[in-house]
Design a protein around this motif. Structure first.
Motif, PDB file in Angstrom:
ATOM      1  N   MET A   7      -3.245  11.233   2.568  1.00  0.00           N
ATOM      2  CA  MET A   7      -3.062  10.030   2.956  1.00  0.00           C
ATOM      3  C   MET A   7      -1.529   9.957   2.274  1.00  0.00           C
ATOM      4  N   ASN A   8      -0.460   9.203   2.813  1.00  0.00           N
ATOM      5  CA  ASN A   8       0.433   8.785   2.448  1.00  0.00           C
ATOM      6  C   ASN A   8       1.427   7.861   2.716  1.00  0.00           C
ATOM      7  N   SER A   9       1.623   7.516   2.048  1.00  0.00           N
ATOM      8  CA  SER A   9       2.548   5.697   2.797  1.00  0.00           C
ATOM      9  C   SER A   9       3.430   5.918   4.246  1.00  0.00           C
ATOM     10  N   ASN A  10       3.851   6.958   4.863  1.00  0.00           N
ATOM     11  CA  ASN A  10       3.823   6.796   6.092  1.00  0.00           C
ATOM     12  C   ASN A  10       2.674   7.079   6.870  1.00  0.00           C
ATOM     13  N   LEU A  11       1.618   6.753   6.669  1.00  0.00           N
ATOM     14  CA  LEU A  11       0.242   6.891   7.535  1.00  0.00           C
ATOM     15  C   LEU A  11       0.248   5.187   7.907  1.00  0.00           C
TER      16      LEU A  11
ATOM     17  N   LEU B 267     -12.161   4.128   3.523  1.00  0.00           N
ATOM     18  CA  LEU B 267     -11.702   3.210   2.801  1.00  0.00           C
ATOM     19  C   LEU B 267     -12.529   2.949   1.665  1.00  0.00           C
ATOM     20  N   ALA B 268     -13.304   3.875   1.528  1.00  0.00           N
ATOM     21  CA  ALA B 268     -13.638   3.927  -0.121  1.00  0.00           C
ATOM     22  C   ALA B 268     -12.746   4.718  -0.889  1.00  0.00           C
ATOM     23  N   SER B 269     -11.926   6.064  -0.358  1.00  0.00           N
ATOM     24  CA  SER B 269     -11.183   6.602  -1.196  1.00  0.00           C
ATOM     25  C   SER B 269      -9.650   5.813  -1.655  1.00  0.00           C
ATOM     26  N   ILE B 270     -10.031   4.455  -0.972  1.00  0.00           N
ATOM     27  CA  ILE B 270      -8.879   3.344  -1.172  1.00  0.00           C
ATOM     28  C   ILE B 270      -9.328   2.850  -2.554  1.00  0.00           C
ATOM     29  N   PHE B 271     -10.826   2.120  -1.760  1.00  0.00           N
ATOM     30  CA  PHE B 271     -11.485   1.466  -3.364  1.00  0.00           C
ATOM     31  C   PHE B 271     -11.230   2.172  -5.007  1.00  0.00           C
ATOM     32  N   ARG B 272     -11.077   3.175  -4.551  1.00  0.00           N
ATOM     33  CA  ARG B 272     -11.262   4.510  -5.049  1.00  0.00           C
ATOM     34  C   ARG B 272     -10.077   5.102  -6.302  1.00  0.00           C
TER      35      ARG B 272
ATOM     36  N   LEU C 276      -1.651   6.418  -6.458  1.00  0.00           N
ATOM     37  CA  LEU C 276      -0.751   5.409  -5.818  1.00  0.00           C
ATOM     38  C   LEU C 276       0.146   4.983  -4.980  1.00  0.00           C
ATOM     39  N   TYR C 277       0.504   6.199  -4.958  1.00  0.00           N
ATOM     40  CA  TYR C 277       1.682   6.828  -3.708  1.00  0.00           C
ATOM     41  C   TYR C 277       1.239   6.871  -2.295  1.00  0.00           C
ATOM     42  N   GLU C 278       0.571   8.187  -2.408  1.00  0.00           N
ATOM     43  CA  GLU C 278      -0.308   8.939  -1.536  1.00  0.00           C
ATOM     44  C   GLU C 278      -1.650   8.287  -0.641  1.00  0.00           C
ATOM     45  N   ALA C 279      -1.881   7.423  -2.033  1.00  0.00           N
ATOM     46  CA  ALA C 279      -2.743   6.080  -0.748  1.00  0.00           C
ATOM     47  C   ALA C 279      -2.325   5.379  -0.377  1.00  0.00           C
ATOM     48  N   GLY C 280      -0.897   5.174  -0.247  1.00  0.00           N
ATOM     49  CA  GLY C 280      -0.308   4.504   0.550  1.00  0.00           C
ATOM     50  C   GLY C 280      -0.339   2.716  -0.652  1.00  0.00           C
TER      51      GLY C 280
ATOM     52  N   ILE D  65       5.408  -2.132  -4.989  1.00  0.00           N
ATOM     53  CA  ILE D  65       4.124  -1.845  -4.689  1.00  0.00           C
ATOM     54  C   ILE D  65       3.983  -2.497  -2.334  1.00  0.00           C
ATOM     55  N   LEU D  66       3.601  -1.655  -2.038  1.00  0.00           N
ATOM     56  CA  LEU D  66       3.277  -2.075  -0.544  1.00  0.00           C
ATOM     57  C   LEU D  66       2.510  -2.627   0.034  1.00  0.00           C
ATOM     58  N   PRO D  67       3.310  -4.257   0.627  1.00  0.00           N
ATOM     59  CA  PRO D  67       1.487  -5.794   0.191  1.00  0.00           C
ATOM     60  C   PRO D  67       0.571  -4.848   2.311  1.00  0.00           C
ATOM     61  N   GLU D  68       1.628  -4.284   2.692  1.00  0.00           N
ATOM     62  CA  GLU D  68       0.517  -4.659   3.735  1.00  0.00           C
ATOM     63  C   GLU D  68      -0.485  -3.313   3.788  1.00  0.00           C
ATOM     64  N   ARG D  69      -0.583  -2.678   2.714  1.00  0.00           N
ATOM     65  CA  ARG D  69      -2.291  -1.908   2.521  1.00  0.00           C
ATOM     66  C   ARG D  69      -2.759  -2.921   1.980  1.00  0.00           C
ATOM     67  N   LEU D  70      -2.343  -3.539   0.881  1.00  0.00           N
ATOM     68  CA  LEU D  70      -2.988  -4.645   0.277  1.00  0.00           C
ATOM     69  C   LEU D  70      -3.577  -5.869   0.907  1.00  0.00           C
ATOM     70  N   ALA D  71      -2.678  -5.975   2.116  1.00  0.00           N
ATOM     71  CA  ALA D  71      -3.341  -7.197   3.659  1.00  0.00           C
ATOM     72  C   ALA D  71      -4.483  -6.282   3.904  1.00  0.00           C
ATOM     73  N   MET D  72      -4.257  -5.074   3.901  1.00  0.00           N
ATOM     74  CA  MET D  72      -5.233  -4.287   4.624  1.00  0.00           C
ATOM     75  C   MET D  72      -6.747  -4.431   4.740  1.00  0.00           C
ATOM     76  N   LEU D  73      -6.587  -4.048   3.044  1.00  0.00           N
ATOM     77  CA  LEU D  73      -7.653  -4.324   2.069  1.00  0.00           C
ATOM     78  C   LEU D  73      -8.705  -5.566   2.338  1.00  0.00           C
ATOM     79  N   ARG D  74      -7.865  -6.684   2.049  1.00  0.00           N
ATOM     80  CA  ARG D  74      -8.188  -7.365   2.226  1.00  0.00           C
ATOM     81  C   ARG D  74      -8.697  -7.906   3.468  1.00  0.00           C
ATOM     82  N   GLU D  75      -8.331  -7.627   4.753  1.00  0.00           N
ATOM     83  CA  GLU D  75      -8.864  -7.598   5.904  1.00  0.00           C
ATOM     84  C   GLU D  75      -9.850  -6.814   6.253  1.00  0.00           C
ATOM     85  N   ALA D  76     -10.310  -6.106   5.900  1.00  0.00           N
ATOM     86  CA  ALA D  76     -11.006  -5.038   5.394  1.00  0.00           C
ATOM     87  C   ALA D  76     -12.502  -6.195   4.747  1.00  0.00           C
ATOM     88  N   LEU D  77     -12.035  -6.931   3.228  1.00  0.00           N
ATOM     89  CA  LEU D  77     -13.256  -7.286   2.429  1.00  0.00           C
ATOM     90  C   LEU D  77     -13.557  -8.560   3.407  1.00  0.00           C
ATOM     91  N   SER D  78     -13.183  -9.170   4.422  1.00  0.00           N
ATOM     92  CA  SER D  78     -13.467 -10.087   5.363  1.00  0.00           C
ATOM     93  C   SER D  78     -14.236 -10.139   6.097  1.00  0.00           C
TER      94      SER D  78
END
Lengths: 108, 108
Positions: free
Chosen positions: B1-5, B26-31, B76-80, B95-108
């Motif tokens: 994973m990195n922020s370019n993905l 998804l679990a890897s990001i939550f970890r 944090l960088y490697e997780a994007g 911060i890359l806000p798009e990644r947090l938005a993705m997690l919010r979306e995944a939790l919906s």
């Protein structure tokens, strides 16, 4: 932690500096979600028309051993991510959507 | 994973059964978020008027050793979850806000 605790948690991550205790609490919930089988259990519960499952259904569907499923359900319950209700000899699990809403809020 | 993905990830957790690979990702990001210091780093970055920090600021503010801060920033960088930019001898993190938005979306 258990599902009877207050749902309220933490200020949004991006709206101020988290206290050490808020960060520890929030991290403990994310660690619970940091296990693929637990995410699959949550998505399976949500995919049921009845919005609930009993443990044996998960064993069959996920192909995970019964003790492992029981362990994951216990962790999800203690984190307040699911509720449980005994009916006869079975225990049924449901998602506690307020806890997921709290996490979404924390990630905003 | 990195922020370019690609930021795109997974269907919402509650809207269908997660595949095994989506659940693992998804679990890897939550970890990554399951560590209080990393949450504090994210909230500290967001609390800056400039929305960015360099590593030494985190060492001073959080009272964590420089190698530990560097390790958390790398994770944090490697997780994007953050981006980085070298300016002179310092590396600034945002911060890359798009990644947090993705997690919010995944939790919906």
């Amino acid at each position: 932690m258990n599902s009877n605790l207050s749902i309220a948690c933490c200020p949004p991550l991006l709206e101020g500096r988290l206290t050490s205790s808020d960060a520890s609490y929030l991290a403990s919930i994310f660690r619970v979600l940091g296990e693929p089988a637990r995410l699959q259990i949550l998505s399976l519960i949500a995919a049921q028309p009845s919005q609930e499952v009993y443990a044996c259904e998960l064993v069959e569907t996920l192909g995970i051993s019964q003790p492992t499923v029981s362990h994951h359900l216990k962790v999800l319950y203690e984190a307040g991510l699911v509720t449980k209700e005994r009916r006869g000899t079975s225990i049924f699990y449901r998602i506690l959507p307020e806890r997921l809403a709290m996490l979404r809020e924390a990630l905003s």
